[in-house]
Motif scaffolding. Structure first.
Motif, PDB file in Angstrom:
ATOM      1  N   UNK A   1       0.872  -1.192   0.000  1.00 40.30           N
ATOM      2  CA  UNK A   1       0.000   0.000   0.000  1.00 40.30           C
ATOM      3  C   UNK A   1       0.905   1.236   0.000  1.00 40.30           C
ATOM      4  N   UNK A   2       0.592   2.200  -0.880  1.00 36.04           N
ATOM      5  CA  UNK A   2       1.484   3.367  -0.989  1.00 36.04           C
ATOM      6  C   UNK A   2       0.898   4.585  -0.267  1.00 36.04           C
ATOM      7  N   UNK A   3       1.782   5.529   0.013  1.00 39.27           N
ATOM      8  CA  UNK A   3       1.407   6.807   0.658  1.00 39.27           C
ATOM      9  C   UNK A   3       0.348   7.518  -0.204  1.00 39.27           C
ATOM     10  N   UNK A   4       0.507   7.461  -1.553  1.00 39.22           N
ATOM     11  CA  UNK A   4      -0.418   8.151  -2.456  1.00 39.22           C
ATOM     12  C   UNK A   4      -1.835   7.574  -2.324  1.00 39.22           C
ATOM     13  N   UNK A   5      -1.936   6.238  -2.295  1.00 35.91           N
ATOM     14  CA  UNK A   5      -3.263   5.601  -2.173  1.00 35.91           C
ATOM     15  C   UNK A   5      -3.966   6.070  -0.904  1.00 35.91           C
ATOM     16  N   UNK A   6      -3.191   6.183   0.189  1.00 33.37           N
ATOM     17  CA  UNK A   6      -3.801   6.565   1.467  1.00 33.37           C
ATOM     18  C   UNK A   6      -4.209   8.031   1.456  1.00 33.37           C
ATOM     19  N   UNK A   7      -3.468   8.828   0.701  1.00 32.33           N
ATOM     20  CA  UNK A   7      -3.788  10.258   0.624  1.00 32.33           C
ATOM     21  C   UNK A   7      -5.193  10.486   0.082  1.00 32.33           C
ATOM     22  N   UNK A   8      -5.631   9.581  -0.817  1.00 31.19           N
ATOM     23  CA  UNK A   8      -6.966   9.729  -1.424  1.00 31.19           C
ATOM     24  C   UNK A   8      -8.053   8.953  -0.662  1.00 31.19           C
ATOM     25  N   UNK A   9      -7.659   8.222   0.392  1.00 28.31           N
ATOM     26  CA  UNK A   9      -8.612   7.340   1.093  1.00 28.31           C
ATOM     27  C   UNK A   9      -9.444   8.124   2.103  1.00 28.31           C
ATOM     28  N   UNK A  10     -10.641   7.574   2.485  1.00 29.49           N
ATOM     29  CA  UNK A  10     -11.461   8.234   3.513  1.00 29.49           C
ATOM     30  C   UNK A  10     -10.772   8.181   4.878  1.00 29.49           C
ATOM     31  N   UNK A  11     -11.105   9.129   5.760  1.00 27.91           N
ATOM     32  CA  UNK A  11     -10.565   9.090   7.121  1.00 27.91           C
ATOM     33  C   UNK A  11     -11.335   8.013   7.908  1.00 27.91           C
ATOM     34  N   UNK A  12     -10.852   7.720   9.117  1.00 31.15           N
ATOM     35  CA  UNK A  12     -11.397   6.603   9.911  1.00 31.15           C
ATOM     36  C   UNK A  12     -12.912   6.733  10.117  1.00 31.15           C
ATOM     37  N   UNK A  13     -13.382   7.951  10.470  1.00 29.25           N
ATOM     38  CA  UNK A  13     -14.823   8.165  10.733  1.00 29.25           C
ATOM     39  C   UNK A  13     -15.676   7.668   9.565  1.00 29.25           C
ATOM     40  N   UNK A  14     -15.225   7.990   8.333  1.00 29.95           N
ATOM     41  CA  UNK A  14     -16.011   7.603   7.145  1.00 29.95           C
ATOM     42  C   UNK A  14     -15.831   6.113   6.837  1.00 29.95           C
ATOM     43  N   UNK A  15     -14.585   5.629   6.966  1.00 34.68           N
ATOM     44  CA  UNK A  15     -14.283   4.248   6.569  1.00 34.68           C
ATOM     45  C   UNK A  15     -14.987   3.236   7.458  1.00 34.68           C
ATOM     46  N   UNK A  16     -15.183   3.606   8.715  1.00 35.49           N
ATOM     47  CA  UNK A  16     -15.714   2.633   9.681  1.00 35.49           C
ATOM     48  C   UNK A  16     -17.230   2.449   9.546  1.00 35.49           C
ATOM     49  N   UNK A  17     -17.887   3.427   8.903  1.00 30.64           N
ATOM     50  CA  UNK A  17     -19.362   3.400   8.827  1.00 30.64           C
ATOM     51  C   UNK A  17     -19.869   2.109   8.178  1.00 30.64           C
ATOM     52  N   UNK A  18     -19.209   1.689   7.090  1.00 31.54           N
ATOM     53  CA  UNK A  18     -19.674   0.492   6.382  1.00 31.54           C
ATOM     54  C   UNK A  18     -19.446  -0.793   7.174  1.00 31.54           C
ATOM     55  N   UNK A  19     -18.552  -0.739   8.156  1.00 28.57           N
ATOM     56  CA  UNK A  19     -18.204  -1.947   8.902  1.00 28.57           C
ATOM     57  C   UNK A  19     -19.154  -2.174  10.086  1.00 28.57           C
ATOM     58  N   UNK A  20     -19.627  -1.079  10.713  1.00 29.01           N
ATOM     59  CA  UNK A  20     -20.378  -1.183  11.977  1.00 29.01           C
ATOM     60  C   UNK A  20     -21.590  -2.102  11.894  1.00 29.01           C
ATOM     61  N   UNK A  21     -22.470  -1.957  10.865  1.00 31.13           N
ATOM     62  CA  UNK A  21     -23.672  -2.818  10.847  1.00 31.13           C
ATOM     63  C   UNK A  21     -23.334  -4.310  10.758  1.00 31.13           C
ATOM     64  N   UNK A  22     -22.157  -4.632  10.139  1.00 31.46           N
ATOM     65  CA  UNK A  22     -21.802  -6.042   9.946  1.00 31.46           C
ATOM     66  C   UNK A  22     -21.351  -6.700  11.238  1.00 31.46           C
TER      67      UNK A  22
END
Length: 954
Positions: free
Chosen positions: A57-78
């Protein structure tokens, strides 16, 4: 029931590190993977380069990724109503709870399962718990290791495998495991659920298992195994000459193995071994890599034993080779030999499980380290449904304190109830012993051979023909077994197993049990226990004091030439006592007298309980206690022999390491010369002994081995055959040996800065040319450490990684596996890497030998042997040091070419090999590689040129 299988990739392993990727796979109640979720996460901090390398995983890919608050939303219901599953789940769980807290969600409160725990219990023989290794073993897709979505999906498949495996276990095994784990709520709940499911199923008759005393076993009673001759109709070899038998076996080998081709060297070996057996002679035969020496002696051994109905014994030095014979060579021969034959493996007793001890441990919950021990006990319960042999080599006890647990349940002579034991007919040790007595060919090891000698030939079945493989180790093993070796723990293990504190230990356990029995002799027995305990405590205090004082005798200076780290050695000369020895002797006397009293009292009490208690558990405990007192008795006599220092034919020395101080103390007393004993016990007594190894000859001659092993008289009487087999490899085409003639030399044992700088620079430049794939052999751990850091820095610039024995953690086999799996790598090794390491193919292209492997001249045994040779007016350097080093050198060289296709370079940085009068012995003993010496700066171009045809042919 729903399972959420979770994996995170993070910037590191600390609580302060951040999540960079989420992977989740959901398994529903139908046990199907119904949903997956994955997201990269912008951690808001720079990405460490090693994490980027590991994950891809590169620094560039992470630069465009959602922050934790947004990324975690899809995981919580599961995660709702799910059991959380992970591979080493504590790591992911810690990050999950912190992430939920940071983003304002409630903590996860469901059940948690770790696939490593499940694998450990349900796959007791699995070799590695690493997710990649497990995935490939199970045939599970895992395309992008160290990426969270791929890891989570692979873990989900592994979990389903575990579930299926658990459901296939017999009910009684599941019940026992659930009972053991009742204290561990989540793992206990998992197994209890399986028990309830299984109890609802209709009862199935399973002929696969034998049920006895609430255990399910794979194996029946050993008395059912008939003698080998009874499984054959008459003698299939009655009128068959060896040549006809061999031809038939080789024809069958061609049909069985498409690539099988006859090798001249192997054919010579068949004939020579057969000649030795047939004419009652001994044989020394050097068979280099690729000869196929295992079949070279196994086929004549089978012929000899079946034709003449007399057992042939085969002995190896390492358990590895013993396992290879069991797992690979014997099954192959079972398929190609035209009649049934029996080959059995018989090891030292401590390798076999004692069922009585395991039953007692589980029933009485005698767990020293409860959290860890119950997992090992559960693992063993599953293993009982799989193992035929009860041999610990089948188990992976590598996690936690598995080995400590094994030591308390292994079979032992002194704690065996024999025929009085309810487990006698299902006993694994007696099964192995019975199978050995019924077999045509028995595979054992050098240690067991010498234990048998010391036990007046009572351990192994009678034999007159013996094959000793890895025979270059025979002298060393003989010295260890015919001498003595005492460690700090030789006393302490037995003492603490008898009495650790008021609650722990066999004596308190017996006291507690006697309280329940209410026997009329109870008070008498308890009184004896109460008298013994203080005597043991006193003896342990005296032993601690004695080992501390003995440790202070060791020189402050660490032995710089020692192959391992931080070793201190002190030789003690017979009849010469160091200053203050009187104080030490007084302490030893206190131990001798105090322990003598405790042992007499303890054994008397144990014998009385065994005889009169009428209680099986008490009898078993008393037997174990009696065995521990016998161990103490042996240690006490060994200590007395050592402290007397009065045998002129023995060399005495102390060893310790600066890391563990007096707890690392070891005492050795070894015969200076074992040749007479070897002659007496083997070469005079046995009809035919075949000794083989890849390294027995020095300069194509066997004089050194003949003298060391006590074969001189057999040679004089014309009872000794010798043979150096031609190599099956074309070494002139496959191996190039280079010596840099202008390389700095080392004066004495210490390398100076110019030598280290030249070595580091040359290794780095050569490794660039070979793209890693390089093994560097050192003779001292200190020099390895000195080279490691500067070399790591130089190699890092070329993207080549470095592994160092003793610097990077892991066993020899784990470091070797890492080296094989990662292409651009250099591996630095000391003593144990000079032999027994097998790296075929492209993984190893270049072997560097830093110095000729002379044993440190200060080693007590070498010193004593040298003094003996001087008294006989012989030159110890030429008679002993050079031959020893040549054999070691040949072992090291043998790491490079392992198959007909291997090709590579050996660089010897020790110019003595071309400058000294003895250097020729090293070079002439090699199997004919192309040899060149050149200036240091010519090495890299020559290496590149030599590898070029290989690169082009790729």
């Amino acid at each position: 029931m729903k399972f959420a299988v979770l994996d995170f990739e993070t910037t590191g392993t600390q609580a302060s590190d951040a999540i960079i990727q989420i992977g989740l796979s959901v398994i529903d109640h139908d046990l199907r993977i119904v949903d997956t979720y994955q997201s990269l996460v912008n951690p808001g901090v720079p990405l460490p380069s090693f994490v980027s390398e590991l994950t891809g995983i590169s620094e560039e890919q992470l630069g465009e990724a959602p922050v934790l608050d947004e990324a975690i939303i899809g995981m919580i219901p599961l995660l709702g109503d799910a059991v959380l599953v992970g591979h080493n789940v504590a790591f992911d769980f810690g990050f999950l709870q912190r992430a939920l807290d940071q983003t304002g969600y409630l903590p996860f409160t469901g059940r948690i399962l770790d696939t490593i725990d499940l694998l450990r219990i349900l796959y007791p023989s699995i070799t590695s718990y690493q997710l990649g290794a497990v995935s490939s073993q199970f045939g599970v897709p895992h395309e992008r290791p160290h990426q969270a979505d791929s890891d989570a999906l692979a873990t989900a498949h592994v979990f389903l495998h575990c579930l299926e495996e658990a459901r296939s276990l017999p009910l009684v095994t599941l019940q026992r495991i659930a009972e053991l784990l009742a204290g561990d709520s989540d793992l206990g709940w998992f197994f209890q659920t399986l028990v309830e499911e299984k109890e609802m199923e209709p009862l199935q008759e399973s002929g696969e298992f034998k049920f006895y005393r609430q255990f399910a076993l794979k194996t029946g009673e050993w008395a059912e195994v008939p003698p080998a001759r009874e499984i054959r109709d008459g003698n299939p070899l009655e009128d068959v000459p060896f040549g006809d038998f061999l031809e038939q076996v080789q024809n069958n080998l061609r049909a069985e193995l498409p690539g099988y081709e006859e090798r001249e060297s192997q054919n010579i070996m068949f004939e020579k071994v057969q000649e030795a057996f047939g004419s009652d002679k001994h044989l020394l035969i050097e068979a280099g890599t690729g000869t196929g020496k295992s079949l070279g002696y196994l086929i004549p051994a089978i012929y000899e034993s079946v034709k003449k109905d007399r057992k042939v014994m085969i002995s190896t030095h390492t358990i590895n080779l013993q396992e290879q014979l069991r797992e690979r060579d014997v099954p192959l021969l079972n398929r190609v030999v035209p009649f049934e034959f029996r080959a059995s493996v018989f090891k030292g007793r401590q390798h076999y499980l004692c069922m009585r001890k395991l039953e007692q441990k589980i029933d009485r919950r005698e767990f020293t380290h409860p959290a860890d021990d119950v997992l090992t006990a559960a693992q063993l319960l599953v293993w009982l449904t799989r193992t035929q042999s009860g041999d610990d080599e089948e188990l992976n006890l590598g996690i936690g304190r598995g080995q400590d647990f094994w030591d308390t349940i292994a079979s032992e002579t002194d704690s065996c109830l024999g025929r009085a034991c309810p487990w006698f007919r299902s006993c694994y040790y007696y099964r192995a012993k019975h199978e050995a007595s019924m077999a045509d060919v028995v595979v054992t090891n050098h240690s067991k051979l010498f234990s048998d000698v010391k036990a007046d030939d009572q351990l192994l079945p009678a034999y007159e023909r013996l094959v000793i493989d890895e025979a270059h180790h025979l002298e060393d093993v003989a010295g260890k077994h015919l001498g003595l070796h005492l460690k700090y723990f030789s006393f302490v293990h037995a003492m603490t197993r008898l009495y650790k504190d008021g609650k722990n230990g066999q004596l308190p356990a017996l006291r507690q049990l006697l309280g329940k029995i209410g026997h009329e002799k109870k008070n008498e027995w308890n009184r004896a226990i109460d008298e013994v305990i203080p005597e043991l405590i006193d003896a342990k205090e005296s032993w601690d004091k004695l080992t501390e004082l003995l440790y202070t005798l060791l020189p402050d200076r660490v032995d710089v030439s020692a192959p391992e780290a931080g070793q201190h050695t002190l030789r003690l000369t017979a009849g010469e006592y160091p200053k203050g020895w009187d104080t030490l002797s007084t302490l030893e006397d206190q131990i001798y007298v105090g322990l003598g009293e405790a042992i007499r009292r303890g054994e008397r009490m144990a014998a009385s309980v065994k005889e009169d208690s009428g209680d099986y558990t008490a009898e078993g405990l008393a037997t174990d206690i009696s065995g521990l007192f016998k161990d103490l008795s042996e240690a006490r006599e060994s200590l007395r022999f050592f402290m007397r220092l009065d045998d002129g034919s023995t060399v005495y020395w102390l060893e310790g390491s600066s890391q563990f101080k007096s707890k690392s103390l070891q005492m050795y007393a070894v015969p200076i010369d074992v040749s007479a004993q070897l002659q007496q016990h083997f070469f005079d007594k046995k009809k035919s002994v075949v000794l083989t190894s890849a390294t027995l000859a020095v300069d194509k001659k066997f004089d050194y081995m003949i003298d060391q092993l006590g074969l001189r008289e057999a040679a004089v009487q014309k009872r000794l055959l010798t043979e150096v087999l031609p190599s099956p490899f074309n070494y002139r085409e496959q191996a190039l040996l280079i010596v840099p003639r202008d390389f700095p030399s080392v004066k004495g044992q210490m390398a100076d800065a110019s030598f280290l700088a030249a070595l580091t620079d040359s290794l780095a430049r050569t490794a660039e040319a070979t793209q890693g794939r390089m093994l560097v052999l050192f003779t001292s751990y200190r020099m390895l450490r000195q080279v490691y850091d500067p070399l790591k820095e130089l190699l890092g610039a070329s993207g080549i990684s470095l592994i160092g024995q003793g610097v990077d953690s892991g066993s020899r086999s784990r470091l070797t596996r890492r080296f094989q799996e990662n292409a651009k790598t250099v591996l630095l090794g000391t003593s144990s890497f000079w032999e027994g390491v097998d790296i075929p193919g492209d993984a190893l292209t270049c072997l560097a030998i830093v110095r000729l492997p002379f044993q440190p001249p200060s080693h007590p045994l070498l010193e004593a042997k040298s003094e003996l040779l001087k008294r006989q007016n012989l030159n110890p350097f030429m008679k002993l040091s050079v031959p020893q080093a040549v054999i070691r050198f040949k072992q090291g060289f043998g790491r490079l070419v392992r198959t007909r296709r291997d090709r590579g370079i050996v660089i010897v940085y020790d110019t003595r090999v071309i400058e000294s009068y003895y250097g020729k012995y090293f070079l002439y003993s090699l199997p004919g590689p192309k040899m060149e010496h050149m200036a240091l700066d010519q090495i890299v171009p020559r290496v590149a040129e030599w590898l070029e045809p290989e690169e082009k042919s790729d």
